[in-house]
Enzyme design. Structure first.
Site, PDB file in Angstrom:
ATOM      1  N   HIS A  14     -29.301  27.907  89.555  1.00 50.87           N
ATOM      2  CA  HIS A  14     -28.135  28.659  89.049  1.00 50.87           C
ATOM      3  C   HIS A  14     -28.533  30.122  88.970  1.00 50.87           C
ATOM      4  O   HIS A  14     -29.349  30.500  88.139  1.00 50.87           O
ATOM      5  CB  HIS A  14     -27.718  28.164  87.667  1.00 50.87           C
ATOM      6  CG  HIS A  14     -26.480  28.834  87.152  1.00 50.87           C
ATOM      7  ND1 HIS A  14     -25.309  28.163  86.911  1.00 50.87           N
ATOM      8  CD2 HIS A  14     -26.207  30.130  86.837  1.00 50.87           C
ATOM      9  CE1 HIS A  14     -24.387  29.004  86.476  1.00 50.87           C
ATOM     10  NE2 HIS A  14     -24.916  30.217  86.413  1.00 50.87           N
ATOM     11  N   HIS A  16     -27.293  34.481  89.893  1.00 51.57           N
ATOM     12  CA  HIS A  16     -26.362  35.529  90.326  1.00 51.57           C
ATOM     13  C   HIS A  16     -27.145  36.621  91.048  1.00 51.57           C
ATOM     14  O   HIS A  16     -28.080  37.200  90.482  1.00 51.57           O
ATOM     15  CB  HIS A  16     -25.637  36.142  89.131  1.00 51.57           C
ATOM     16  CG  HIS A  16     -24.824  35.162  88.353  1.00 51.57           C
ATOM     17  ND1 HIS A  16     -23.483  34.942  88.593  1.00 51.57           N
ATOM     18  CD2 HIS A  16     -25.166  34.316  87.339  1.00 51.57           C
ATOM     19  CE1 HIS A  16     -23.035  34.018  87.762  1.00 51.57           C
ATOM     20  NE2 HIS A  16     -24.036  33.622  86.993  1.00 51.57           N
ATOM     21  N   LYS A 100     -17.794  25.771  92.254  1.00 52.94           N
ATOM     22  CA  LYS A 100     -17.926  26.230  90.868  1.00 52.94           C
ATOM     23  C   LYS A 100     -16.560  26.327  90.201  1.00 52.94           C
ATOM     24  O   LYS A 100     -15.637  26.958  90.725  1.00 52.94           O
ATOM     25  CB  LYS A 100     -18.609  27.599  90.829  1.00 52.94           C
ATOM     26  CG  LYS A 100     -18.880  28.136  89.413  1.00 52.94           C
ATOM     27  CD  LYS A 100     -19.853  27.247  88.666  1.00 52.94           C
ATOM     28  CE  LYS A 100     -20.138  27.788  87.262  1.00 52.94           C
ATOM     29  NZ  LYS A 100     -21.120  28.879  87.281  1.00 52.94           N
ATOM     30  N   HIS A 137     -18.805  25.909  84.561  1.00 60.55           N
ATOM     31  CA  HIS A 137     -18.950  26.757  83.380  1.00 60.55           C
ATOM     32  C   HIS A 137     -18.099  26.073  82.318  1.00 60.55           C
ATOM     33  O   HIS A 137     -16.877  26.243  82.279  1.00 60.55           O
ATOM     34  CB  HIS A 137     -18.468  28.187  83.646  1.00 60.55           C
ATOM     35  CG  HIS A 137     -18.671  29.103  82.483  1.00 60.55           C
ATOM     36  ND1 HIS A 137     -19.540  30.175  82.519  1.00 60.55           N
ATOM     37  CD2 HIS A 137     -18.139  29.106  81.233  1.00 60.55           C
ATOM     38  CE1 HIS A 137     -19.530  30.799  81.356  1.00 60.55           C
ATOM     39  NE2 HIS A 137     -18.678  30.153  80.562  1.00 60.55           N
ATOM     40  N   HIS A 175     -25.931  25.915  82.623  1.00 56.96           N
ATOM     41  CA  HIS A 175     -26.438  26.625  81.437  1.00 56.96           C
ATOM     42  C   HIS A 175     -26.006  25.947  80.135  1.00 56.96           C
ATOM     43  O   HIS A 175     -25.332  26.532  79.292  1.00 56.96           O
ATOM     44  CB  HIS A 175     -26.038  28.096  81.441  1.00 56.96           C
ATOM     45  CG  HIS A 175     -24.636  28.402  81.897  1.00 56.96           C
ATOM     46  ND1 HIS A 175     -23.517  27.727  81.445  1.00 56.96           N
ATOM     47  CD2 HIS A 175     -24.169  29.333  82.757  1.00 56.96           C
ATOM     48  CE1 HIS A 175     -22.433  28.224  82.014  1.00 56.96           C
ATOM     49  NE2 HIS A 175     -22.809  29.202  82.824  1.00 56.96           N
ATOM     50  N   ASP A 248     -29.690  31.255  85.529  1.00 52.90           N
ATOM     51  CA  ASP A 248     -28.476  32.041  85.284  1.00 52.90           C
ATOM     52  C   ASP A 248     -28.817  33.528  85.210  1.00 52.90           C
ATOM     53  O   ASP A 248     -28.170  34.289  84.490  1.00 52.90           O
ATOM     54  CB  ASP A 248     -27.758  31.591  84.011  1.00 52.90           C
ATOM     55  CG  ASP A 248     -26.340  32.147  83.903  1.00 52.90           C
ATOM     56  OD1 ASP A 248     -25.767  32.521  84.952  1.00 52.90           O
ATOM     57  OD2 ASP A 248     -25.814  32.220  82.774  1.00 52.90           O
TER      58      ASP A 248
END
Length: 345
Positions: A14, A16, A100, A137, A175, A248
């Protein structure tokens, strides 16, 4: 006491990267340690199709160091306009490894997300049919729901029903931040998993709020009470294969974090594996790190475990106060902290 620790090369499940010039800094920071990474699609505009995922993948690879053996694993972003055909195309692309679900307004660049997770059952059916994991999420966004309760309400309101109605769908509660999330995963079979960040392992909401607001510890889902942190720690330390590494890591410019309305996200990539090693070492569980970091994720995603290795050395170093990421000054998570493990050169 061992002075080195050699592990099968880990993956980040996970992550970004952002886009544009920032890729010149974020991609090398991850590729230095991790062989693969599940790349989040919440760009502007979001990565909603296989075609956009391919284009984004090409930009990521252009930013990877020539010597790096690194593979980005792409994800599409679900919206109210996503169709089962979009999912079929993504599954057939060979580069997309998940879809996602961002509830609209839940976090950074999520405004295009799903307004009602109960209204897209046709997409869960398509994901199940094409064996493409649903990455969540897992928070509701209604203003009347306390921010510390939003994960639990999402599980109670949506996730239990999704899990029951789509038994062959692989689901990752990304997360995970609460005891409720841990217990949800533990209550189900091997097709249900969760990623665990370093900040949710090592911190609770006291670290965000006591003695002043600490913007570089602000992330979404937000840090919770210590009782929830302890539940996450116990799950990871138990060696349960349903819980695996997902940083994350979420880069934001320093001035966007240290602002009247600061951005959510912890940029942990520059020190991610040493930070996880520190946690396991503090709990006398270094023998559990390799499976958590290197085995459980690929097994869940039905990918081969990596064949090469990385080595950490027991040597103190200080995470730098600032890093330059594509010309933007950022503050890494835990900046200025002394860490007892570092990556070997």
């Amino acid at each position: 006491m061992s002075q080195t620790l050699t592990l099968t090369r880990p993956d980040d499940w996970h992550l970004h990267f952002r886009d544009g010039e920032q890729l010149r800094g974020t991609v090398p920071a991850t590729a230095a340690t991790f062989r693969r990474a599940i790349v989040m699609p919440n760009l502007t505009p979001p990565v909603t199709t296989a075609e956009r995922a391919l284009a984004y993948r090409q930009r990521i690879m252009a930013a990877a160091p020539a010597e790096a053996d690194f593979e980005p694993l792409m994800v599409i972003y679900l919206t109210d306009a996503t169709s089962p055909a979009d999912i079929a195309e993504a599954a057939a692309s060979g580069i997309v490894y998940g879809a996602k679900l961002y509830p609209a307004g839940a976090t950074t660049n999520s405004d295009s997300g799903v307004r009602d997770p109960a209204a897209i059952y046709h997409l869960y059916e398509a994901l199940e049919k094409h064996d493409l994991p649903l990455l969540l999420h897992g928070e509701v966004t209604e203003s009347e729901i306390d921010i510390f309760d939003r994960e639990k309400v999402f599980i109670d309101r949506y996730l239990n029903d999704i899990r029951e109605k789509f038994p062959a769908l692989r689901i990752v509660l990304e997360h995970v931040t609460t005891r409720d999330g841990i217990e949800f995963v533990q209550a189900h079979q091997r097709l249900t998993a969760a990623t665990v960040t370093p900040q949710h392992l090592m911190m609770n909401r006291n670290d965000l709020l006591v003695g002043g607001v600490r913007p570089h510890n602000y992330c979404l889902p937000i840090l919770k009470r210590r009782e929830h942190q302890l539940a996450i720690q116990q799950a990871v330390l138990s060696g349960d294969s349903r819980f695996f590494l997902g940083t994350d890591s979420a880069p934001h410019a320093q001035d966007k974090k240290e602002a009247a309305c600061g951005c959510a996200g912890c940029y942990s990539a520059p020190a991610a594996l040493p930070l996880y090693a520190t946690f396991f070492d503090q709990h006398n569980a270094l023998d559990k790190l390799e499976a958590f970091a290197s085995f459980f994720g690929p097994d869940f995603y039905r990918l081969p475990r990596n064949s090469d290795s990385v080595t950490l050395i027991r040597e103190s170093w200080i995470i730098p106060a600032h890093v330059d990421v594509g010309g933007v000054t950022m503050v890494p998570w835990q900046a200025g902290i002394e860490v007892p493990w570092k990556m070997a050169d």
